[in-house]
Design a protein around this motif. Structure first.
Motif, mmCIF file in Angstrom:
data_model
loop_
_atom_site.group_PDB
_atom_site.id
_atom_site.type_symbol
_atom_site.label_atom_id
_atom_site.label_comp_id
_atom_site.label_asym_id
_atom_site.label_seq_id
_atom_site.Cartn_x
_atom_site.Cartn_y
_atom_site.Cartn_z
ATOM 1 N N ARG A 1 -6.239 0.781 -2.390
ATOM 2 C CA ARG A 1 -6.625 2.153 -2.030
ATOM 3 C C ARG A 1 -6.649 2.344 -0.515
ATOM 4 O O ARG A 1 -6.187 3.358 -0.004
ATOM 5 C CB ARG A 1 -7.993 2.486 -2.621
ATOM 6 N N ARG B 1 -4.164 4.883 1.565
ATOM 7 C CA ARG B 1 -4.628 5.910 2.503
ATOM 8 C C ARG B 1 -3.953 5.749 3.859
ATOM 9 O O ARG B 1 -3.534 6.731 4.479
ATOM 10 C CB ARG B 1 -6.151 5.839 2.657
ATOM 11 N N ALA C 1 -0.527 7.363 -3.264
ATOM 12 C CA ALA C 1 -1.062 8.510 -2.527
ATOM 13 C C ALA C 1 0.088 9.416 -2.116
ATOM 14 O O ALA C 1 1.225 8.961 -1.950
ATOM 15 C CB ALA C 1 -1.837 8.047 -1.299
#
Length: 112
Positions: A37, A41, A99
């Motif tokens: 994660r 990002r 993402a």
């Protein structure tokens, strides 16, 4: 009675070791999720690929492999690690995070 005690103790030790190993695997999986994660990002912000890998490795378990890929308007970060302790087993923890790249936000290129 001594033989039974020896058998029971060895089974309890093996069971306890299996539980500890299972907890270590779960902890490694959580670290991989967090690392993926964080890397996704960073990749979404258009950070350089080397910086994304470094950021993801900082949060991943020791010896983890990190890969970064761009697929259209999305970035995908994959973190693969071997669980600690019984690393001789053919078992890996693998997590991915995806993402939307910031340079595509608002251009109608993807996402809702």
């Amino acid at each position: 009675m001594t033989a039974e005690t020896a058998v029971v103790l060895s089974v309890l030790v093996a069971f306890t070791m299996a539980l500890v190993w299972g907890l270590l695997v779960v902890a490694a999986q959580i670290q991989c999720v967090d690392a993926a994660r964080t890397g996704a990002r960073a990749a979404a912000r258009q950070d350089p690929a080397d910086a994304v890998v470094t950021v993801a490795r900082d949060g991943a378990p020791r010896g983890a492999r990190v890969s970064v890929a761009r697929e259209g308007d999305r970035v995908r970060v994959t973190v693969v690690a071997r669980p600690p302790v019984l690393s001789g087993l053919p078992f890996e923890v693998r997590e991915e995070a995806v993402a939307l790249a910031e340079d595509t936000v608002g251009t109608g290129g993807g996402g809702p």
